[in-house]
Design an enzyme around this catalytic site. Sequence first.
Site, mmCIF file in Angstrom:
data_model
loop_
_atom_site.group_PDB
_atom_site.id
_atom_site.type_symbol
_atom_site.label_atom_id
_atom_site.label_comp_id
_atom_site.label_asym_id
_atom_site.label_seq_id
_atom_site.Cartn_x
_atom_site.Cartn_y
_atom_site.Cartn_z
ATOM 1 N N TYR A 55 0.829 -1.204 0.000
ATOM 2 C CA TYR A 55 0.000 0.000 0.000
ATOM 3 C C TYR A 55 0.867 1.260 0.000
ATOM 4 O O TYR A 55 1.406 1.671 1.019
ATOM 5 C CB TYR A 55 -0.924 0.016 1.213
ATOM 6 N N HIS A 140 0.168 -12.151 1.380
ATOM 7 C CA HIS A 140 -0.602 -11.206 0.575
ATOM 8 C C HIS A 140 -0.713 -11.642 -0.884
ATOM 9 O O HIS A 140 0.287 -11.703 -1.597
ATOM 10 C CB HIS A 140 0.070 -9.834 0.648
#
Length: 331
Positions: A55, A140
Amino acid sequence: MSNPLGSSTVAVSALGFGAASIGNLYRAVPDEQAAATVDAAWQAGIRYFDTAPHYGLGLSERRLGQALAEHPRAEYVLSTKVGRILVDEPDGAGDDLANGFAVPATRRRVWDFSAAGVRRSIEESLARLGHDRIDIVLMHDPDESPEPDRALREAYPALDGLRREGIVGAIGVGSKDPAILARFATETDVDALMIAGRYTLLEQPALDDILPACVKRGISVLNVGVFNSGLLAVEWPDETRPYEYGAAPADILARAQGIATACRRHGVTLPQAALAFAAAHPAVASIVVGAGKPEHVERSAEWFAREAPPAQLWADLVDEGLLRPDAPTPA
């Protein structure tokens, strides 16, 4: 209210905060606004906060760590992710918008689900966060990597070892891919699955295999993307609202509008119903909502705190073919 994750000692708040937006997801967010958004989540009673190196090329982790430093460490739960290592790109030009983030492209992501990569990722996340521990570590998007099985073969055993050593409290995997989620639910002893957009009021494919496996094996679910990228985040969805980060197909939009129409008949907003439904499955420990503005997280918390929609709403949706009859609904 807090809910335990699997058989771990980690417990998460029923509503969590997803920090992708404060990593400049799609648009720049000023530092002050990012800090105010995290503070608004805290004031709303949220005590579970999720981020990732992906992110904003580490920006989300840095901002979240700085904002949470204002609060007692024992009072909140923090998760981040492994699988993408950040490496410097000194000659990088332009921005990272090709990957969804309005940040300078001075770094790039390298897939690494090796045991060494897991440890390196955690160490670098701790440095960016400015924290001495991470409560939950999630693998992830292994389905998006060149070697999806490597997360099962190498990253999972490494995280399991760190959990046994007490270095991390709970481990899991986050993905939108039902196949990879089902494999982790049946082939590993993770504490949690972070399910992205696969169990929402609009669509419930996770009911087929994933959620039954979670219930059977005592795996908790962190339910994210419950507004289907924004389509369910307004009272009346139209063609301007995103779905899966793009334009909504005509049949999906019609389905969302049919659900919104039923909600209106029962005096319920679509986002209120979406949050209530997404939290109702017994495997779900937390609904994680993203926000880049204080008012957005405040609004989600207010919707979440409302009284459950009437039982007749769910019955109507089933009758109209807009909800699976086997989906658990709020009491």
